[in-house]
Scaffold this motif. Structure first.
Motif, short mmCIF file in Angstrom:
data_model
loop_
_atom_site.label_atom_id
_atom_site.label_comp_id
_atom_site.label_asym_id
_atom_site.label_seq_id
_atom_site.Cartn_x
_atom_site.Cartn_y
_atom_site.Cartn_z
N ARG A 248 1.00 -1.19 0.23
CA ARG A 248 0.43 -0.29 -0.06
C ARG A 248 0.53 0.98 -0.07
O ARG A 248 0.43 2.54 -0.84
CB ARG A 248 -1.12 -0.21 1.52
CG ARG A 248 -2.30 0.51 1.02
CD ARG A 248 -3.33 0.49 1.92
NE ARG A 248 -4.03 -0.89 1.79
CZ ARG A 248 -4.33 -2.21 3.13
NH1 ARG A 248 -4.11 -1.51 4.31
NH2 ARG A 248 -5.58 -2.78 3.18
N PHE A 257 -3.85 8.69 -4.68
CA PHE A 257 -4.61 8.65 -4.51
C PHE A 257 -5.77 9.54 -3.93
O PHE A 257 -7.09 9.07 -3.77
CB PHE A 257 -5.08 7.82 -3.74
CG PHE A 257 -4.55 6.10 -4.54
CD1 PHE A 257 -5.41 5.82 -6.26
CD2 PHE A 257 -3.82 5.01 -3.95
CE1 PHE A 257 -5.19 5.14 -6.68
CE2 PHE A 257 -3.01 4.46 -5.55
CZ PHE A 257 -4.02 3.88 -6.55
N VAL A 258 -5.53 9.71 -2.41
CA VAL A 258 -6.26 10.69 -1.65
C VAL A 258 -7.45 11.83 -2.91
O VAL A 258 -8.35 12.20 -2.64
CB VAL A 258 -5.16 11.74 -0.66
CG1 VAL A 258 -4.14 12.43 -1.13
CG2 VAL A 258 -6.20 12.17 0.41
N ASP A 260 -8.33 11.53 -6.02
CA ASP A 260 -9.25 10.54 -6.48
C ASP A 260 -10.26 10.52 -5.74
O ASP A 260 -11.75 10.44 -5.33
CB ASP A 260 -9.06 9.02 -6.95
CG ASP A 260 -7.70 9.42 -8.65
OD1 ASP A 260 -7.55 10.82 -8.85
OD2 ASP A 260 -6.61 8.85 -8.45
N ASP A 261 -9.49 9.95 -4.35
CA ASP A 261 -11.34 9.24 -3.46
C ASP A 261 -11.58 10.58 -2.68
O ASP A 261 -12.68 10.73 -2.53
CB ASP A 261 -10.59 8.86 -2.24
CG ASP A 261 -9.88 7.29 -2.73
OD1 ASP A 261 -10.21 6.86 -3.13
OD2 ASP A 261 -9.14 7.23 -2.00
N LEU A 262 -10.97 11.71 -2.55
CA LEU A 262 -11.79 13.34 -1.55
C LEU A 262 -11.84 14.27 -2.35
O LEU A 262 -12.64 14.96 -2.02
CB LEU A 262 -10.64 13.10 -0.36
CG LEU A 262 -10.49 11.79 0.51
CD1 LEU A 262 -9.81 12.18 1.42
CD2 LEU A 262 -12.00 11.34 1.16
N SER A 270 -5.55 16.07 4.04
CA SER A 270 -4.47 14.41 4.65
C SER A 270 -2.63 14.74 4.21
O SER A 270 -2.83 14.58 5.40
CB SER A 270 -4.89 13.66 4.15
OG SER A 270 -3.90 12.76 3.01
#
Ligand SMILES: Nc1ncnc2c1ncn2[C@@H]1O[C@H](COP(=O)(O)OP(=O)(O)OP(=O)(O)O)[C@@H](O)[C@H]1O
Ligand SMILES: [Mg+2]
Length: 391
Positions: A248, A257-258, A260-262, A270
């Motif tokens: 990970r 990635f954060v 894409d997610d948030l 973050s």
């Protein structure tokens, strides 16, 4: 001179000017030569080419007939100042039979105004924008007519277009060079990233999988002894969790990635939470930006924050993302020791890519960048993305 002769003369002059402006000459040289041609063609005594510096909002002498060519780059007028300044400000020509009677006139000792009486001043216009001003003066009083005004206007606009094109070309060439540098560095960064990933897979994940396999083997061999089996399976479980965590982490380093997610705002939050050694405040207001712009801003904030942690010795840092009058603004400000911007001018030679990368990313998304830092007063990295803001 007959009308026909005059017309032929004008055509010849315009051809000459076209040749000059399409030759590979710098603006100063073109201005100097145009000044000489225009003086002769209009039977004037002197000609000045003033170019507008849009940022300074000043006209700067770029070419003149001798002896005034020595004043090139030195003589300047504010927009609106003097007759040329008026012409630049209002984008309208001025025909002045006696400049001493004209309230707009301003005496400039270096240009020996006392030697000249009449003048014409025309704006140099390219796509409706003033690029500069072309002036001719005569010693004796005279009335410059419509024909001369029309000719000067044509010459001025030819020059304006050539100068505008040269500027656009310069900007394009600069951008292309920057894109090339960015591409090279991207390939280098990719290579580095591959090596990092290979290292992490080899040293971390693969090693753990090998150990995991041995523990499973040991568990299989010890089928008759439930206690050993339990111990071996426990270790195997631990190793599989560790391998998963490492996988990970390795992937996380590849892409934010954060985002894409948030989305960008929570992504920055973050980022703030994951920094150590400094108190990070994050203030974000909702902004709607294309995905590639979000990534660029995220990476800029990430590098700026990393610099704070590495170099600033700061106690707090503020990351702020908000719509502003000019567009969307991202600011990373710290209260650390700051640095002398001049002393890092050669940073590229020292293999420091952080600030260079920030500059390139900002330019690629069409944002302006201001880095303000002084020893002892902290550093602020400010990126402004122009354009309308959609909440
Ligand atoms: N927030 C800051 N506070 C104090 N000094 C800074 C700050 N940001 C940058 N600097 C100074 O500017 C220099 C250049 O920064 P840059 O990010 O380009 O390179 P680097 O951080 O040294 O290396 P790299 O980013 O390539 O790992 C730094 O070495 C540091 O001296
Ligand atoms: Mg850095």
């Amino acid at each position: 001179m007959s009308d026909q002769q005059a017309q032929n003369g004008n055509l010849e002059l315009l051809e000459h000017i076209i040749e000059l402006t399409s030759a590979d000459l710098d603006v100063g040289e073109v201005s100097r030569r145009v000044a000489a041609l225009v003086t002769a063609a209009t039977h004037s005594d002197v000609c000045f080419v003033h170019l507008l510096d849009e940022e300074l909002r000043r006209l700067i002498l770029a070419g003149a007939t001798p002896p005034f060519d020595e004043q090139v780059g030195i003589v300047q007028l504010a927009l609106g100042e003097g007759i040329a300044g008026w012409v630049a400000k209002f984008a309208r020509p001025a025909v002045v039979p006696d400049k001493w009677k004209d309230r707009r006139y301003r005496y400039i000792p270096e240009l020996r105004g006392e030697d000249f009486t009449s003048m014409v001043s025309v704006p140099m216009l390219a796509r409706g924008r003033v690029v500069g001003v072309l002036n001719v003066h005569s010693r004796a009083a005279r009335n410059y007519g419509d024909a001369e005004l029309a000719l000067l206007t044509q010459v001025a606009n030819l020059m304006a277009r050539a100068i505008e094109n040269a500027r656009l070309y310069g900007r394009l060439a600069e951008r292309e060079e920057m894109l090339e540098r960015f591409a090279t560095r991207t390939v280098e960064a990719q290579e580095l990233e591959r090596r990092r990933l290979a290292g992490e897979i080899h040293d971390g994940i693969s090693q753990r999988l090998v150990s995991l396999w041995y523990h499973l083997l040991a568990a299989e061999d010890a089928v008759g002894d439930p206690e050993v089996v339990r111990q071996e399976l426990g270790k195997a479980k631990e190793l599989s969790t560790a391998a998963l965590d490492e996988a990970r982490a390795a992937i996380m380093g590849l892409r934010p990635f954060v985002l894409d997610d948030l989305g960008l705002g929570p992504g920055l939050e973050s980022l703030g939470r994951s920094s150590s050694g400094v108190e990070v405040e994050v203030e974000v207001e909702p902004v709607d930006l294309p995905a590639h712009v979000e990534v660029a801003l995220y990476r800029i904030a990430q590098e700026a924050l990393q610099n704070v942690v590495k170099h600033a010795g700061a106690s707090t840092v503020l990351i702020r993302l908000a719509p502003s009058e000019e567009g969307v603004r991202l600011v990373v400000t710290d209260d650390g020791q700051g640095f002398d911007e001049d002393s890092i001018a050669g940073a590229e030679d020292r293999h420091s890519y952080g600030l260079v990368g920030i500059r390139e990313r900002a330019e690629l998304i069409g944002a302006s960048l201001t880095i303000t830092s002084r020893p002892g007063t902290g550093t602020s990295v400010e990126v402004t993305l122009p354009g309308p803001v959609r909440p």
